[in-house]
Design a protein around this motif. Structure first.
Motif, PDB file in Angstrom:
ATOM      1  N   SER A 103       1.992 -19.408  45.722  1.00 31.76           N
ATOM      2  CA  SER A 103       0.671 -19.403  45.682  1.00 31.76           C
ATOM      3  C   SER A 103       0.197 -20.846  46.021  1.00 31.76           C
ATOM      4  O   SER A 103      -0.738 -21.085  46.713  1.00 31.76           O
ATOM      5  N   ASP A 107      -2.425 -22.338  49.005  1.00 28.14           N
ATOM      6  CA  ASP A 107      -3.404 -22.855  48.661  1.00 28.14           C
ATOM      7  C   ASP A 107      -3.443 -24.137  49.695  1.00 28.14           C
ATOM      8  O   ASP A 107      -4.430 -24.351  50.127  1.00 28.14           O
ATOM      9  N   ASP A 108      -2.377 -24.735  49.945  1.00 30.34           N
ATOM     10  CA  ASP A 108      -2.295 -25.938  50.732  1.00 30.34           C
ATOM     11  C   ASP A 108      -2.277 -25.483  52.122  1.00 30.34           C
ATOM     12  O   ASP A 108      -3.105 -26.118  52.959  1.00 30.34           O
ATOM     13  N   ASP A 111      -6.108 -25.014  52.711  1.00 34.49           N
ATOM     14  CA  ASP A 111      -6.714 -26.128  52.721  1.00 34.49           C
ATOM     15  C   ASP A 111      -6.607 -26.884  54.238  1.00 34.49           C
ATOM     16  O   ASP A 111      -7.498 -27.561  54.653  1.00 34.49           O
TER      17      ASP A 111
END
Length: 141
Positions: A103, A107-108, A111
């Motif tokens: 997860s 997210d990284d 981004d």
């Protein structure tokens, strides 16, 4: 191991050489030291955030370390900065994946994907593929 030591020495001599810490993070990842990779990525991303938010610099001066302040003064060009940030986010995502934090890795990568411009020399297809694999793993549509 030797490369990691060289990058550590370079950063100790000149804390504005963020590339040395970026490269040391890669060494940590290659040596499967994911926690140290994440620490280096976080540190450089923190320095680069000062460059992005120059108005905050004076407000946060008391809480900033020397490397953050110097990075704000000696900041890279926007395209270079974006490339570094994407590289760091992808590297940190790989380290998180190694630590079974899919997860956080996703997210990284999301981004990273959000800041890439069409003119950037970054493999957008590989990034999209990695995102798709993590979404599938996490069962996200």
């Amino acid at each position: 191991e030797k490369a990691k030591e060289c990058y550590t020495e370079a950063f100790a001599v000149d804390p504005t050489l963020l590339q040395s810490k970026i490269n040391r993070a890669a060494c940590h990842l290659a040596m499967e030291n994911a926690v140290f990779c994440i620490e280096d990525c976080d540190a450089v991303l923190g320095c680069l955030s000062y460059e992005r938010n120059r108005k905050k610099l004076h407000h946060d001066m008391d809480n900033a370390d020397g490397a953050s302040i110097l990075a704000a003064v000696l900041s890279p060009k926007p395209r270079t900065r974006r490339t570094w940030i994407v590289t760091l986010l992808c590297r940190r995502a790989a380290a998180k994946k190694f630590l079974r934090d899919s997860s956080g890795a996703l997210d990284d990568l999301l981004d990273a994907e959000s800041i890439i411009r069409s003119s950037d020399d970054i493999d957008k297809h590989m990034l999209a593929k990695d995102i798709a694999v993590l979404k599938e793993e996490l069962r996200i549509a």
